[in-house]
Design a protein around this motif. Structure first.
Motif, PDB file in Angstrom:
ATOM      1  N   ASN A  28     -16.328   5.548 -54.825  1.00 14.00           N
ATOM      2  CA  ASN A  28     -17.118   4.810 -53.833  1.00 14.00           C
ATOM      3  C   ASN A  28     -16.364   4.592 -52.524  1.00 14.00           C
ATOM      4  O   ASN A  28     -16.974   4.570 -51.458  1.00 14.00           O
ATOM      5  CB  ASN A  28     -17.566   3.469 -54.409  1.00 14.00           C
ATOM      6  CG  ASN A  28     -18.570   3.638 -55.519  1.00 14.00           C
ATOM      7  OD1 ASN A  28     -19.341   4.582 -55.543  1.00 14.00           O
ATOM      8  ND2 ASN A  28     -18.553   2.724 -56.472  1.00 14.00           N
ATOM      9  N   ALA A  29     -15.041   4.445 -52.606  1.00  9.31           N
ATOM     10  CA  ALA A  29     -14.256   4.149 -51.412  1.00  9.31           C
ATOM     11  C   ALA A  29     -13.916   5.385 -50.591  1.00  9.31           C
ATOM     12  O   ALA A  29     -13.964   5.350 -49.364  1.00  9.31           O
ATOM     13  CB  ALA A  29     -12.966   3.421 -51.797  1.00  9.31           C
ATOM     14  N   TYR A  30     -13.568   6.500 -51.251  1.00  7.14           N
ATOM     15  CA  TYR A  30     -13.114   7.659 -50.484  1.00  7.14           C
ATOM     16  C   TYR A  30     -13.259   8.998 -51.199  1.00  7.14           C
ATOM     17  O   TYR A  30     -13.437  10.027 -50.562  1.00  7.14           O
ATOM     18  CB  TYR A  30     -11.641   7.498 -50.057  1.00  7.14           C
ATOM     19  CG  TYR A  30     -10.692   7.304 -51.210  1.00  7.14           C
ATOM     20  CD1 TYR A  30     -10.174   8.392 -51.902  1.00  7.14           C
ATOM     21  CD2 TYR A  30     -10.325   6.030 -51.621  1.00  7.14           C
ATOM     22  CE1 TYR A  30      -9.313   8.220 -52.967  1.00  7.14           C
ATOM     23  CE2 TYR A  30      -9.457   5.850 -52.691  1.00  7.14           C
ATOM     24  CZ  TYR A  30      -8.963   6.939 -53.360  1.00  7.14           C
ATOM     25  OH  TYR A  30      -8.120   6.769 -54.401  1.00  7.14           O
ATOM     26  N   ALA A  50      -3.893  11.043 -44.381  1.00  7.15           N
ATOM     27  CA  ALA A  50      -4.536  10.581 -43.148  1.00  7.15           C
ATOM     28  C   ALA A  50      -6.051  10.579 -43.312  1.00  7.15           C
ATOM     29  O   ALA A  50      -6.730   9.650 -42.889  1.00  7.15           O
ATOM     30  CB  ALA A  50      -4.124  11.459 -41.967  1.00  7.15           C
ATOM     31  N   LEU A  51      -6.582  11.618 -43.945  1.00 11.30           N
ATOM     32  CA  LEU A  51      -8.019  11.665 -44.195  1.00 11.30           C
ATOM     33  C   LEU A  51      -8.440  10.530 -45.111  1.00 11.30           C
ATOM     34  O   LEU A  51      -9.423   9.838 -44.841  1.00 11.30           O
ATOM     35  CB  LEU A  51      -8.422  13.007 -44.808  1.00 11.30           C
ATOM     36  CG  LEU A  51      -9.884  13.094 -45.263  1.00 11.30           C
ATOM     37  CD1 LEU A  51     -10.833  12.940 -44.079  1.00 11.30           C
ATOM     38  CD2 LEU A  51     -10.136  14.397 -45.998  1.00 11.30           C
ATOM     39  N   ARG A  52      -7.707  10.309 -46.189  1.00  8.09           N
ATOM     40  CA  ARG A  52      -8.053   9.238 -47.125  1.00  8.09           C
ATOM     41  C   ARG A  52      -8.016   7.884 -46.440  1.00  8.09           C
ATOM     42  O   ARG A  52      -8.905   7.055 -46.633  1.00  8.09           O
ATOM     43  CB  ARG A  52      -7.111   9.250 -48.319  1.00  8.09           C
ATOM     44  CG  ARG A  52      -7.484   8.175 -49.339  1.00  8.09           C
ATOM     45  CD  ARG A  52      -6.684   8.280 -50.584  1.00  8.09           C
ATOM     46  NE  ARG A  52      -7.055   9.485 -51.291  1.00  8.09           N
ATOM     47  CZ  ARG A  52      -6.338  10.001 -52.282  1.00  8.09           C
ATOM     48  NH1 ARG A  52      -5.221   9.414 -52.657  1.00  8.09           N
ATOM     49  NH2 ARG A  52      -6.728  11.092 -52.895  1.00  8.09           N
ATOM     50  N   GLU A  58     -13.181   3.598 -42.805  1.00  5.80           N
ATOM     51  CA  GLU A  58     -14.568   3.777 -42.398  1.00  5.80           C
ATOM     52  C   GLU A  58     -15.502   3.049 -43.355  1.00  5.80           C
ATOM     53  O   GLU A  58     -16.445   2.373 -42.932  1.00  5.80           O
ATOM     54  CB  GLU A  58     -14.925   5.261 -42.368  1.00  5.80           C
ATOM     55  CG  GLU A  58     -16.370   5.524 -41.989  1.00  5.80           C
ATOM     56  CD  GLU A  58     -16.720   6.995 -42.054  1.00  5.80           C
ATOM     57  OE1 GLU A  58     -17.913   7.285 -42.213  1.00  5.80           O
ATOM     58  OE2 GLU A  58     -15.821   7.845 -41.961  1.00  5.80           O
ATOM     59  N   GLU A  59     -15.248   3.151 -44.636  1.00  6.95           N
ATOM     60  CA  GLU A  59     -16.082   2.480 -45.645  1.00  6.95           C
ATOM     61  C   GLU A  59     -16.000   0.968 -45.490  1.00  6.95           C
ATOM     62  O   GLU A  59     -17.013   0.277 -45.531  1.00  6.95           O
ATOM     63  CB  GLU A  59     -15.646   2.899 -47.053  1.00  6.95           C
ATOM     64  CG  GLU A  59     -16.464   2.284 -48.158  1.00  6.95           C
ATOM     65  CD  GLU A  59     -17.898   2.777 -48.222  1.00  6.95           C
ATOM     66  OE1 GLU A  59     -18.740   2.050 -48.759  1.00  6.95           O
ATOM     67  OE2 GLU A  59     -18.182   3.887 -47.723  1.00  6.95           O
ATOM     68  N   ARG A  60     -14.805   0.449 -45.281  1.00  7.16           N
ATOM     69  CA  ARG A  60     -14.641  -1.002 -45.110  1.00  7.16           C
ATOM     70  C   ARG A  60     -15.333  -1.473 -43.840  1.00  7.16           C
ATOM     71  O   ARG A  60     -15.943  -2.535 -43.825  1.00  7.16           O
ATOM     72  CB  ARG A  60     -13.161  -1.366 -45.085  1.00  7.16           C
ATOM     73  CG  ARG A  60     -12.532  -1.236 -46.437  1.00  7.16           C
ATOM     74  CD  ARG A  60     -11.095  -1.638 -46.425  1.00  7.16           C
ATOM     75  NE  ARG A  60     -10.518  -1.434 -47.739  1.00  7.16           N
ATOM     76  CZ  ARG A  60      -9.235  -1.479 -47.982  1.00  7.16           C
ATOM     77  NH1 ARG A  60      -8.377  -1.731 -47.009  1.00  7.16           N
ATOM     78  NH2 ARG A  60      -8.784  -1.292 -49.202  1.00  7.16           N
ATOM     79  N   ASN A  61     -15.238  -0.700 -42.771  1.00  4.24           N
ATOM     80  CA  ASN A  61     -15.895  -1.061 -41.523  1.00  4.24           C
ATOM     81  C   ASN A  61     -17.410  -1.055 -41.709  1.00  4.24           C
ATOM     82  O   ASN A  61     -18.110  -1.945 -41.237  1.00  4.24           O
ATOM     83  CB  ASN A  61     -15.490  -0.105 -40.400  1.00  4.24           C
ATOM     84  CG  ASN A  61     -16.023  -0.534 -39.064  1.00  4.24           C
ATOM     85  OD1 ASN A  61     -16.040  -1.715 -38.738  1.00  4.24           O
ATOM     86  ND2 ASN A  61     -16.476   0.425 -38.276  1.00  4.24           N
TER      87      ASN A  61
END
Length: 70
Positions: A28-30, A50-52, A58-61
């Protein structure tokens, strides 16, 4: 004797998680965003981190923005 159990991703063989709960949280996170491209990312060395990091942030935002509209 310590027995290490792990839970592999059901979509790829590139990652393992300590429990199904951790696997679901990572998905769900990445991991859902990186799963199909991990073989190519492995050739990039540390670039996959860096991608992770970007995916997690992005998910948290996104979650924070959704929380503002509740």
């Amino acid at each position: 004797l310590l027995l290490w159990l792990h839970c592999s991703c059901q979509q790829c063989t590139a990652v393992s998680f300590c429990t199904p709960t951790c696997a679901e949280a990572a998905w769900n996170a990445y991991h859902k965003s990186e799963c199909l491209v991990l073989p190519a990312l492995g050739e990039l060395g540390l670039a996959h981190l860096a991608l992770r990091t970007t995916l997690v942030l992005e998910e948290r935002n996104h979650e924070a923005l959704l929380g503002m509209h509740d």
